[in-house]
Enzyme design. Structure first.
Site, short mmCIF file in Angstrom:
data_model
loop_
_atom_site.label_atom_id
_atom_site.label_comp_id
_atom_site.label_asym_id
_atom_site.label_seq_id
_atom_site.Cartn_x
_atom_site.Cartn_y
_atom_site.Cartn_z
N TYR A 18 0.84 -1.20 0.00
CA TYR A 18 0.00 0.00 0.00
C TYR A 18 0.87 1.25 0.00
O TYR A 18 0.60 2.21 -0.72
CB TYR A 18 -0.94 0.02 1.21
CG TYR A 18 -1.93 1.15 1.10
CD1 TYR A 18 -3.13 0.97 0.42
CD2 TYR A 18 -1.64 2.41 1.62
CE1 TYR A 18 -4.02 2.01 0.27
CE2 TYR A 18 -2.53 3.46 1.46
CZ TYR A 18 -3.72 3.26 0.79
OH TYR A 18 -4.59 4.30 0.62
N LYS A 70 -0.70 7.79 -23.37
CA LYS A 70 -0.28 8.19 -24.72
C LYS A 70 1.18 7.82 -24.91
O LYS A 70 1.49 6.67 -25.15
CB LYS A 70 -0.52 9.69 -24.93
CG LYS A 70 -1.80 10.24 -24.30
CD LYS A 70 -3.06 9.78 -24.99
CE LYS A 70 -4.36 10.12 -24.27
NZ LYS A 70 -4.59 11.45 -23.81
N ARG A 89 -13.83 15.42 -33.94
CA ARG A 89 -13.17 16.51 -33.22
C ARG A 89 -13.64 17.80 -33.88
O ARG A 89 -12.95 18.37 -34.72
CB ARG A 89 -11.64 16.37 -33.29
CG ARG A 89 -11.06 15.42 -32.24
CD ARG A 89 -11.40 15.87 -30.85
NE ARG A 89 -10.82 15.08 -29.77
CZ ARG A 89 -11.49 14.68 -28.69
NH1 ARG A 89 -12.78 14.93 -28.59
NH2 ARG A 89 -10.91 14.04 -27.72
N PHE A 125 -7.74 21.27 -24.52
CA PHE A 125 -8.05 19.86 -24.59
C PHE A 125 -9.27 19.63 -23.71
O PHE A 125 -9.43 20.28 -22.68
CB PHE A 125 -6.87 18.98 -24.14
CG PHE A 125 -7.19 17.53 -24.32
CD1 PHE A 125 -7.21 16.97 -25.60
CD2 PHE A 125 -7.54 16.73 -23.24
CE1 PHE A 125 -7.57 15.64 -25.77
CE2 PHE A 125 -7.90 15.40 -23.42
CZ PHE A 125 -7.91 14.85 -24.68
N THR A 126 -10.13 18.71 -24.13
CA THR A 126 -11.45 18.54 -23.49
C THR A 126 -11.37 18.43 -21.96
O THR A 126 -11.95 19.25 -21.25
CB THR A 126 -12.14 17.29 -24.05
OG1 THR A 126 -11.24 16.18 -23.95
CG2 THR A 126 -12.51 17.49 -25.51
N ASP A 135 1.23 20.42 -20.35
CA ASP A 135 0.55 19.15 -20.59
C ASP A 135 1.53 18.33 -21.41
O ASP A 135 1.69 18.52 -22.61
CB ASP A 135 -0.75 19.40 -21.36
CG ASP A 135 -1.56 18.12 -21.53
OD1 ASP A 135 -0.95 17.02 -21.50
OD2 ASP A 135 -2.78 18.20 -21.71
N PHE A 143 -19.49 14.67 -26.38
CA PHE A 143 -19.06 13.82 -27.49
C PHE A 143 -18.96 12.35 -27.09
O PHE A 143 -19.09 11.47 -27.94
CB PHE A 143 -17.72 14.30 -28.06
CG PHE A 143 -16.61 14.35 -27.05
CD1 PHE A 143 -16.45 15.45 -26.22
CD2 PHE A 143 -15.73 13.28 -26.92
CE1 PHE A 143 -15.43 15.48 -25.28
CE2 PHE A 143 -14.71 13.31 -25.98
CZ PHE A 143 -14.57 14.41 -25.16
C1 LIG Z 1 -5.58 12.23 -23.07
C2 LIG Z 1 -5.17 13.58 -22.74
C3 LIG Z 1 -5.44 14.13 -21.48
C4 LIG Z 1 -6.24 13.40 -20.43
O1 LIG Z 1 -5.66 12.23 -20.01
P1 LIG Z 1 -6.47 10.91 -19.62
O2 LIG Z 1 -5.41 9.93 -19.30
O3 LIG Z 1 -7.32 10.53 -20.78
O4 LIG Z 1 -7.30 11.24 -18.42
C5 LIG Z 1 -4.99 15.41 -21.23
N1 LIG Z 1 -4.32 16.13 -22.16
C6 LIG Z 1 -4.06 15.63 -23.38
C7 LIG Z 1 -3.32 16.46 -24.37
C8 LIG Z 1 -4.47 14.35 -23.72
O5 LIG Z 1 -4.22 13.89 -24.94
#
Ligand SMILES: *Cc1c(COP(=O)(O)O)cnc(C)c1O
Length: 475
Positions: A85, A271, A395, A137-138, A228, A462
């Site tokens: 843990y 990613k 998109r 970004f969303t 980011d 979306f």
């Molecule tokens: C995917 C993504 C996020 C969010 O990450 P999650 O792992 O899906 O929660 C944030 N910023 C960018 C640019 C992304 O591509």
């Protein structure tokens, strides 16, 4: 000279191909559903590719998020999971690797990117403060807005033109940022939210020169820059390819230099890091770290796992080292380019220059007869699936959502359908099949009508919105 001798029949070799720096050890069968099955599946999914079952999909280009193929080393790493843990050995491995490759000293693990976005937004943004960013970004923007931030897009204008060939369409427009700071005052800026390879602009990179200039400007005002870093490895490769002075630098060195101009970063490891789940937050400031580390135990998990299993942290650590290897990024980006080249040969409208993680079809140009409130990109995603079982995603206006003030659709300049390429998953033959399917959909473009939205959820519509085709004569 030896090469000359080997090229037989008096022919020079016309092209030299790249190849993936790996071979395939395990396969996962996939199946193409027949036409009736595809029709049934699409209609059950409300013409939203997010609502399809994965088993009904043949080639899945919905997203490159968490869809990566792990290496044998990463799978072996899973077996080394320390599921304590507190104080898991895998956390300390992860911490060390992030410090080494990204350069930030303080690390907070989270279950994925949006977990990190939530923590940093809630900790740093005061209600009513502005958050300038190079496009949105969303999930990022939503967390900033939920924390009371006011999002302002300060990306260069080139980013809004899908045909503009600027090599760094992800750049911050320094003048736009300056005038925002002058207008609202530096105390009303929470931080600059900078993204490497801007997803919503089609995977467009930020140059080293731009981040340096941004750093200098922000230093002058005492404003922080948070990155980011989700697709920063791909951004680093574009710098190597396109920016003078970096041709001979490694992707790893470029990545670390770029991060050094920022005050911290959040990451979706799903990613760049070649894993299926994971994320983190990393900062330079110890006080901020203490606050974030205190928040993580409320929302994610203890500060030495943050919602990840020990084994997952191990896979991320190994994935980071594999991800930054020049030959890995090159193979990834060149596969995307391969698909794009086929489409460009056939004059199919796509966003240029081709981005890092996928090909973005310009649905506005593809279906000029479909008005934006009949969702051209959503329509294109549905048509592509119906033709061939290939899954992409919208998109455009659906992803942009509604303006929180007016409640009206936000009409983005870019109405795109994205084909994101999972890392190390598909072969060039899959790219061929995909390109040919798009060509077929393009051939029938004039007969295609748009969609109407029949269900709309409150947040990030979306993902779950439902549509119906507009019948001939009804529009
Ligand atoms: C995917 C993504 C996020 C969010 O990450 P999650 O792992 O899906 O929660 C944030 N910023 C960018 C640019 C992304 O591509």
């Amino acid at each position: 000279m030896a090469d000359k001798k080997l090229s037989t029949f008096g022919q020079e070799v016309g092209r030299r191909s790249w190849a993936e720096p790996w071979k395939i050890k395990m396969v996962e069968p996939i199946r193409l559903p027949n036409k009736e099955e595809r029709q049934r599946a699409m209609s059950a999914a409300g013409y939203n590719t997010f609502l399809l079952r994965s088993e009904d999909v043949y080639i899945d280009l919905l997203t490159d998020s968490g869809t990566n193929a792990m290496s044998d080393r990463q799978w072996a790493g899973l077996m080394m999971g320390d599921e304590a843990y507190a104080g898991s050995r895998n956390f300390y491995n992860l911490e060390r690797v992030i410090q080494e490759y990204y350069g930030y000293p303080y690390i907070v693990p989270t279950h994925q990117g949006r977990g990190a976005e939530h923590l940093i937004s809630q900790t740093v943004i005061k209600a009513g403060q502005y958050v300038p960013a190079n496009m949105y970004f969303t999930t990022t923007r939503l967390h900033q807005e939920l924390a009371g931030g006011i999002f302002v897009d300060v990306i260069v204008d080139n980013a809004h033109d899908p045909a503009d060939l600027h090599p760094f369409k992800g750049n911050v427009d320094i003048e736009k940022l300056k005038s925002l700071i002058k207008k609202v005052g530096q105390a009303n800026i929470a931080y600059v939210s900078l993204a490497g390879t801007v997803n919503m602009a089609g995977g467009q990179p930020v140059s080293m020169a731009n981040v340096k200039e941004l750093r200098t400007l922000c230093n002058g005002y005492g404003i922080k820059v948070f990155l980011d870093a989700t697709r920063m490895v791909e951004n680093a490769f574009f710098i190597k390819e396109r920016e003078k002075g970096y041709e001979n630098s490694s992707v790893a060195n470029i990545l670390k230099e770029f991060c050094s101009y920022t005050d911290g970063a959040w990451m979706s490891s799903k990613k760049d890091h070649l894993v299926n789940i994971g994320g983190w937050l990393a900062v330079n400031d110890q006080d901020l770290f203490d606050r974030l580390r205190n928040m993580v135990v409320v929302y994610e998990g203890l500060h030495t796992y943050g919602g990840m299993a020990g084994r997952d942290m191990e896979a991320v650590s190994i994935g980071i080292k594999e991800a930054v290897a020049d030959e890995n990024v090159r193979a990834r980006i060149k596969q995307v380019q391969y698909l794009a080249d086929l489409l460009m040969d056939w004059d199919i409208p796509i966003v240029k220059p081709v981005g890092g993680h996928g090909v973005f079809l310009d649905a506005g140009e593809f279906y000029p007869h479909i008005p934006q409130d009949q969702f051209p990109a959503q329509t294109l995603a549905a048509q592509l699936y119906l033709d061939s079982g290939v899954r992409g995603m919208e998109r455009g206006v659906v992803s942009s959502g509604r303006d929180p003030e007016t409640g009206k659709h936000r009409y983005p300049a870019l109405e795109l359908m994205r084909l994101a390429i999972p890392r190390r998953v598909y072969t060039q033959s899959h790219m061929d099949v995909t390109a040919e399917a798009i060509k077929e959909v393009y051939r029938h473009r004039d007969e295609t009508l748009g969609l109407k939205m029949v269900y709309e959820p409150k947040y990030m519509r979306f993902f779950q919105a439902r549509f119906e085709p507009i019948e001939k004569g009804a529009a």
